[in-house]
Design a protein around this motif. Sequence first.
Motif, mmCIF file in Angstrom:
data_model
loop_
_atom_site.group_PDB
_atom_site.id
_atom_site.type_symbol
_atom_site.label_atom_id
_atom_site.label_comp_id
_atom_site.label_asym_id
_atom_site.label_seq_id
_atom_site.Cartn_x
_atom_site.Cartn_y
_atom_site.Cartn_z
ATOM 1 N N ARG A 56 32.534 42.123 49.902
ATOM 2 C CA ARG A 56 33.894 41.617 49.784
ATOM 3 C C ARG A 56 34.431 41.850 48.375
ATOM 4 N NH1 ARG A 56 36.821 36.885 48.893
ATOM 5 N NH2 ARG A 56 38.429 36.519 50.450
ATOM 6 N N GLU A 57 35.719 42.108 48.299
ATOM 7 C CA GLU A 57 36.362 42.308 47.004
ATOM 8 C C GLU A 57 37.738 41.652 47.035
ATOM 9 O OE1 GLU A 57 38.065 46.063 44.457
ATOM 10 O OE2 GLU A 57 36.146 46.284 45.461
ATOM 11 N N SER A 58 38.067 40.940 45.937
ATOM 12 C CA SER A 58 39.381 40.310 45.863
ATOM 13 C C SER A 58 40.475 41.376 45.849
ATOM 14 C CB SER A 58 39.499 39.476 44.589
ATOM 15 O OG SER A 58 38.535 38.458 44.588
ATOM 16 N N ILE B 164 32.009 41.100 38.051
ATOM 17 C CA ILE B 164 32.254 39.788 37.441
ATOM 18 C C ILE B 164 33.323 39.040 38.226
ATOM 19 C CG2 ILE B 164 33.069 38.596 35.365
ATOM 20 C CD1 ILE B 164 30.335 39.811 34.967
ATOM 21 N N GLU B 165 34.359 39.778 38.644
ATOM 22 C CA GLU B 165 35.464 39.175 39.391
ATOM 23 C C GLU B 165 34.963 38.525 40.680
ATOM 24 O OE1 GLU B 165 38.048 41.825 41.547
ATOM 25 O OE2 GLU B 165 39.825 40.771 40.800
ATOM 26 N N ILE C 60 31.846 37.562 41.355
ATOM 27 C CA ILE C 60 30.955 36.435 41.044
ATOM 28 C C ILE C 60 31.786 35.205 40.680
ATOM 29 C CG2 ILE C 60 29.117 35.614 39.515
ATOM 30 C CD1 ILE C 60 28.244 38.561 39.214
ATOM 31 N N GLU C 61 32.876 35.421 39.935
ATOM 32 C CA GLU C 61 33.783 34.312 39.608
ATOM 33 C C GLU C 61 34.268 33.640 40.882
ATOM 34 O OE1 GLU C 61 36.776 34.596 36.146
ATOM 35 O OE2 GLU C 61 36.439 36.682 36.743
ATOM 36 N N GLU C 62 34.704 34.463 41.829
ATOM 37 C CA GLU C 62 35.271 33.928 43.064
ATOM 38 C C GLU C 62 34.229 33.187 43.884
ATOM 39 O OE1 GLU C 62 37.380 35.607 47.132
ATOM 40 O OE2 GLU C 62 37.533 36.756 45.281
ATOM 41 N N MET C 63 32.995 33.728 43.922
ATOM 42 C CA MET C 63 31.963 33.150 44.769
ATOM 43 C C MET C 63 31.367 31.868 44.183
ATOM 44 S SD MET C 63 31.710 35.156 47.431
ATOM 45 C CE MET C 63 30.167 34.623 48.122
ATOM 46 N N THR C 64 31.292 31.771 42.843
ATOM 47 C CA THR C 64 30.572 30.655 42.218
ATOM 48 C C THR C 64 31.475 29.640 41.531
ATOM 49 O OG1 THR C 64 30.303 31.828 40.111
ATOM 50 C CG2 THR C 64 28.584 32.151 41.801
ATOM 51 N N GLU D 164 31.140 32.455 31.103
ATOM 52 C CA GLU D 164 29.875 31.858 31.553
ATOM 53 C C GLU D 164 28.989 32.913 32.247
ATOM 54 O OE1 GLU D 164 30.792 27.189 32.564
ATOM 55 O OE2 GLU D 164 31.603 28.714 33.912
ATOM 56 N N ILE D 165 29.633 33.749 33.068
ATOM 57 C CA ILE D 165 28.866 34.766 33.811
ATOM 58 C C ILE D 165 28.326 35.822 32.852
ATOM 59 C CG2 ILE D 165 29.057 36.594 35.558
ATOM 60 C CD1 ILE D 165 31.316 34.768 36.828
#
Length: 294
Positions: free
Chosen positions: A81-83, A277-278, A280-284, A290-291
């Motif tokens: 998945r991708e934003s 990174i984008e 991971i931001e959305e998922m977590t 922080e990431i």
Amino acid sequence: MGDNNKIIRFDWAAKRLLRNKANFGVLEGFLTVLLDEKITIVEILESEGNQIHADDKFNRVDIKARNSKDEIVIIEIQNTRESWYLERILYGVAKTITEHISLGDKYNTVKKVYSINILYFDLGIGLDYLYHGQNSFVGVHTGDKLIVNTRDEDVLIQKKPEEIFPEYFLIRVNEFNKVAVTPLEEWVAYLKDGVITPGTSAPGLEEARQKLQYYSMSEEERHAYDEHMNAIMIQNDVISTAHLEGREEGREEGRKEGREEGRKEVARKMKLTGLSIEMIEEMTGLTKNEIENL
């Protein structure tokens, strides 16, 4: 099907093998079935997504081809998945159109573009495994479709807008849960599970079965392919774990510090699999800083 008949999955084939002229028949068969007209590929064009090195990100694979009607076909395979996915599809099509018209050219040199997107992730809500989008102009009051008159060297030509505007196909591979009967279903079954029935008459699939054999690759290529498939499995497992842990967190109250550490651990695993990174931001729910500091 025995292991000796193991067939290379389409995304890897698209990255390595289907760009070769000798294997154009596989892609031509796929496009012929999907677009419901005979498609002949003239050449594979360069694009940003044409990444062929083993250490490239495995998440996305692009092929950009020119057919015998001088149209452009973009095939994009997306593993996770991708934003802003639809926005990126639109940008890719717009960029392709502008790349293939030179400053000062007449507008009649604009190429029609087909955007074919093979999705191995949950895009959203929908009951079908194949969605098609196409521009047409429909009378608001009359419901009729507009046909446009244009002149070319004093000859009056009638054109439907859909002959000019891009077409979009979204193939939601994971939504396909049928016994494959039609050529299209056989193709989607291959895209999903890498399985092709011997003796198939679906255009391109018999050629794929013959040319995309796992054991016809060198040992080095097989190793790279196995690493690719493992990376996808790990990534999907990490994403599933993230969703599961997220639900567990929702049931717990307090223990904020523990939840924070749980999110960081999930994010750390995601980074190791090469997720953006984008994403991971959305998922977590963690911040970019922080990431990056994990």
